[in-house]
Design a protein around this motif. Structure first.
Motif, short mmCIF file in Angstrom:
data_model
loop_
_atom_site.label_atom_id
_atom_site.label_comp_id
_atom_site.label_asym_id
_atom_site.label_seq_id
_atom_site.Cartn_x
_atom_site.Cartn_y
_atom_site.Cartn_z
N GLU A 365 -3.79 -41.91 95.94
CA GLU A 365 -3.63 -40.74 96.82
C GLU A 365 -3.63 -41.15 98.30
OE1 GLU A 365 -6.73 -38.30 95.24
OE2 GLU A 365 -5.38 -37.28 93.82
N ALA A 366 -4.44 -42.19 98.60
CA ALA A 366 -4.44 -42.69 99.98
C ALA A 366 -3.08 -43.28 100.33
CB ALA A 366 -5.53 -43.75 100.14
N ALA A 367 -2.47 -43.98 99.36
CA ALA A 367 -1.14 -44.56 99.60
C ALA A 367 -0.10 -43.46 99.81
CB ALA A 367 -0.73 -45.46 98.43
N ILE A 368 -0.21 -42.40 99.02
CA ILE A 368 0.72 -41.26 99.19
C ILE A 368 0.61 -40.71 100.61
CG2 ILE A 368 1.22 -38.87 98.47
CD1 ILE A 368 0.18 -39.69 95.64
N ALA A 369 -0.65 -40.48 101.04
CA ALA A 369 -0.87 -39.91 102.38
C ALA A 369 -0.35 -40.86 103.46
CB ALA A 369 -2.35 -39.62 102.57
N ALA A 370 -0.61 -42.15 103.28
CA ALA A 370 -0.21 -43.12 104.31
C ALA A 370 1.31 -43.24 104.40
CB ALA A 370 -0.84 -44.48 103.99
N ILE A 371 1.98 -43.19 103.26
CA ILE A 371 3.45 -43.25 103.29
C ILE A 371 4.00 -41.97 103.92
CG2 ILE A 371 5.53 -43.24 101.84
CD1 ILE A 371 3.94 -45.02 99.85
N ALA A 372 3.41 -40.83 103.54
CA ALA A 372 3.89 -39.56 104.08
C ALA A 372 3.73 -39.48 105.60
CB ALA A 372 3.14 -38.40 103.40
N ASP A 373 2.64 -40.03 106.13
CA ASP A 373 2.46 -39.96 107.60
C ASP A 373 3.08 -41.16 108.32
OD1 ASP A 373 0.65 -42.09 107.57
OD2 ASP A 373 -1.11 -40.81 107.52
N GLY A 374 3.67 -42.05 107.56
CA GLY A 374 4.40 -43.16 108.19
C GLY A 374 3.57 -44.38 108.49
N SER A 375 2.29 -44.38 108.12
CA SER A 375 1.46 -45.55 108.44
C SER A 375 1.68 -46.70 107.46
CB SER A 375 -0.02 -45.17 108.50
OG SER A 375 -0.42 -44.50 107.32
N ILE A 376 2.30 -46.43 106.33
CA ILE A 376 2.70 -47.52 105.43
C ILE A 376 4.21 -47.47 105.24
CG2 ILE A 376 2.72 -48.25 103.00
CD1 ILE A 376 -0.19 -47.72 102.79
N ASP A 377 4.84 -48.64 105.39
CA ASP A 377 6.27 -48.75 105.08
C ASP A 377 6.39 -49.35 103.67
OD1 ASP A 377 8.91 -49.26 104.79
OD2 ASP A 377 9.11 -50.52 106.58
N PRO A 378 6.88 -48.58 102.71
CA PRO A 378 6.85 -49.05 101.33
C PRO A 378 7.76 -50.24 101.02
CG PRO A 378 8.02 -46.97 101.47
CD PRO A 378 7.44 -47.22 102.81
N VAL A 379 8.62 -50.59 101.94
CA VAL A 379 9.43 -51.80 101.69
C VAL A 379 9.10 -52.89 102.70
CG1 VAL A 379 11.36 -50.72 100.50
CG2 VAL A 379 11.34 -50.74 102.99
N GLY A 380 7.93 -52.81 103.24
CA GLY A 380 7.48 -53.86 104.16
C GLY A 380 8.23 -53.77 105.44
#
Lengths: 380, 309
Positions: A365-380
């Motif tokens: 769920e943390a990864a979902i939130a981080a991707i949604a707010d842009g703090s994680i780029d899922p393709v590096g």
């Protein structure tokens, strides 16, 4: 009257064929009812507040609109909805490469059409894995006066480029694709499948005891490669795991996908995932060997209720509603739509039947939130 | 990842290759019998699709694997009779009729699947049967003697079909009507009855092949066989219309497929070459057919309907 033996046999053969077809088509069928989508919830859609319609619009412009502008947009949207309702059901057709109930790519769109707010009179041509057959179906639907034709397969793009200009009043909706080929009556759609892949990869890495995870992919193209790249990125970003990826070379060869999963298990894999309609065979191997499975495209829990951990599910209804609203306002194409975790087009659906540890779910769920707010780029 | 040349990986790869070979072998052996009688059946894949679906549906509804096997056999028998009526009694062109059977099987299985089942639902799979003592032999035992019943049946059928064709009266009749039906007829052999029986054997074995596939996977999906029946027909040519040759072809196809999958899993085949590697079994089969071309001859009356007039 003289009837020859040959004529009698031909007649019997013909009767047998008709009998078989009648037997297959007769009786009630829940499955058929499910797929013959005639969404009569249009009235609900027409009465929906425009705020709901605009809530799924992810353009930044909406965020900065003034209250007056928002109110004006609300009025316009309500008028569009009412106009759509007044015009009767939208004549929509879908051309898809796999079965409409494949628990994967095609079913994700069929389910989304059923969930759409619009009143839709739907025609379905599925299982068209031969591109030429699909092209004939697309042209046939256009000639029959279908208003919106969903061309659900990247591989149908070349055919679409030839057909769409001949029918300027028809809206063609093509995906997964990230461009409209410069055609004014073509909308394109695609999922950022790497996002759900990343989330699944994070959770898979935490669940793996052996440190090796197996992926059963079809052909290295489209949303399959996006999902798999995101999955590998998420797993490797979480812990020191090895992710083995196999592309079988087929979107639909169930036996080959099953053996690919077996090959992974031989090498010590203790978590599996995969994408395309062929993975039903691989899920069977996972079930047989008590190995957790991560799904994508549609909710794959029914395939293995005790071992499917979570599925990334495509909700195209958000795109469909936008496209129908645009068509009602006179825009027949030319725009590209993306579904992602932030706009709600991609949803990670957890399986309550799988005892997922709290810390793993929290990480997902943390990864979902981080991707949604842009703090994680899922393709590096 | 681990090395390919470890006992565990090699044994698993061979076992995988044998599993993949089973439907090819069953369907190919049946088609061999049919072609030796002079009847080409390009509808093998359609019969497999139908049998696979009805076996699946029966197990789904009843929970009984044996009833599922019975359903698959029954479909093979019915389709054999249908094909016999079309090609022997009515004397229709075999190639086109076979394609018609294939299209019927593909479409009809999909139609009933959608109407009666809908979304794929898993069923129980055939269990592996270990042969006492033999299954404990290092390496060989695990790969060869831990199969489903269909695995043993497929490989046991090879000598049975070979001996039947070569040493029994029925087998000689089959070969006679496949080489020179007029001469066979003049000797009192019923060409029609012999061809009917050969077609029935071929279709029942195609039915078994479809049943074996679906009960191994434990699930049905549209176009489950993926053209497997057509490859089985090609393997008959590859095997020069002889049961051992068909077995070699089926094993080659299965083992190459399994090896490619294992190498992909281990990263031995780079992802860039993945699609090329997937073609390996088909390319090898074509190469073998090219090498064999001109060295062996098909039954002389293959595809020719028989008529006394």
């Amino acid at each position: 009257m003289n009837i020859t033996k040959g004529a009698l046999l031909r007649l019997l053969a013909l009767l047998a064929v008709f009998g078989l077809v009648a037997a297959a088509c007769g009786g009630s069928s829940d499955a058929a009812d499910d797929t013959a989508v005639d969404d009569t919830a249009a009235d609900d859609g027409a009465e929906d507040t425009a705020a709901e319609d605009t809530a799924v619009d992810d353009t930044a412009a909406d965020d900065t609109a003034t209250d007056d502008e928002a109110a004006a947009e609300d009025d316009a949207a309500m008028e569009e909805d009412e106009a759509m309702a007044d015009a009767g059901p939208i004549k929509m057709a879908i051309v898809a490469p796999s079965a409409q109930d494949d628990l994967a790519f095609t079913q994700s769109m069929i389910d989304s059409i059923a969930a759409s707010d619009a009143e839709i009179e739907l025609s379905i041509s599925d299982g068209l894995f031969v591109v030429e057959d699909a092209a004939a179906a697309i042209r046939g639907y256009a000639e029959d006066g279908q208003e919106v034709i969903i061309v659900h397969g990247t591989q149908f793009g070349a055919s679409l480029i030839e057909i769409a200009p001949d029918f300027p009043e028809t809206t063609f909706v093509w995906g997964t694709a990230s461009d409209t080929q410069g055609l004014d009556n073509v909308f394109a759609y695609y999922p950022t499948a790497e996002e759900g892949g990343y989330v699944n990869g994070v959770m898979a890495a935490m669940l793996s005891s052996s440190g090796t995870i197996g992926v059963v992919g079809p052909v290295e193209a489209g949303d399959a490669v996006a999902y798999i790249n995101g999955f590998v990125e998420g797993a490797e970003a979480t812990s020191d795991v090895t992710v083995a990826v196999t592309y079988t070379g087929s979107f639909s060869d169930v036996a080959l996908a099953a053996e690919a999963a077996q090959a992974h298990l031989t090498n010590g894999v203790d978590i599996l995932t995969g994408t395309s309609q062929s993975v039903v065979g691989a899920v069977g191997v996972a079930t047989e060997n008590d190995v957790p499975w991560f799904g994508t495209q549609a909710n794959q829990t029914p395939l293995s209720p005790g071992l499917v951990v979570a599925s990334q599910v495509y909700h195209w209804e958000f795109v469909l509603d936008e496209i129908l609203a645009l068509r009602a306002s006179g825009v027949l194409g030319g725009e590209i739509f993306e579904i992602n975790l932030a706009n709600g087009g991609l949803v990670i659906e957890f399986n309550d039947g799988y005892a997922l540890p709290d810390d793993v779910r929290a990480a997902g769920e943390a990864a979902i939130a981080a991707i949604a707010d842009g703090s994680i780029d899922p393709v590096g | 990842m681990g090395s390919f040349f470890t006992s565990a990986v090699l044994v698993a790869t061979i076992a995988s290759g044998l599993r993949l070979a089973i439907p090819y072998l069953l369907a190919g052996l049946g088609e061999t019998v049919g072609q030796r009688s002079g009847v080409l059946n390009l509808g093998v894949d359609g019969v497999m699709q139908l049998s696979a679906f009805f076996a699946y549906w029966t197990v789904l509804e009843t929970g009984s694997l044996w009833l599922g096997v019975g359903a698959g056999l029954a479909v093979g028998t019915v389709m054999g009779l249908v094909y016999g009526v079309i090609t022997v009694t009515l004397g229709a062109t075999q190639g086109i009729s076979g394609i018609g059977i294939f299209l019927f099987g593909l479409g009809f299985s999909d139609l009933i699947f959608r109407r009666r089942v809908g979304t794929p639902k898993p069923i129980k799979q055939l269990p592996e049967v270990e042969v006492p003592l033999l299954s404990d032999i290092p390496w060989v035992g695990e790969a060869l003697f831990r199969q489903t019943l269909f695995g043993y049946l497929a490989f046991a059928s090879v000598p049975v079909v070979a001996l039947m064709l070569k040493h029994t009266t029925f087998g000689m009749n089959i070969r006679a009507v496949g080489e020179n039906p007029q001469a066979a007829d003049s000797l009192g052999i019923s060409v029609g009855r012999t061809r009917y029986l050969a077609i029935l054997i071929g279709n029942v074995m195609a039915g078994l092949a479809g049943t074996a596939l679906v009960l191994e996977l434990g699930i049905f999906q549209q176009n489950l066989t993926q053209g497997l029946g057509f490859i089985a027909v090609a393997l008959v040519y590859f095997g020069a219309w002889r049961a051992p040759g068909v077995m070699v072809g089926a094993l080659l196809y299965g083992l190459v497929n399994a090896t490619v999958l294992q190498w992909k899993a281990q990263g031995i085949i780079p992802r860039e070459a993945s699609d090329l590697a997937s073609m390996a079994p088909a390319v090898l089969t074509i190469l073998a057919l090219v090498v064999l071309a001109g060295r062996v001859s098909p039954p002389a009356a293959l595809t020719r309907p028989f008529s006394r007039h």
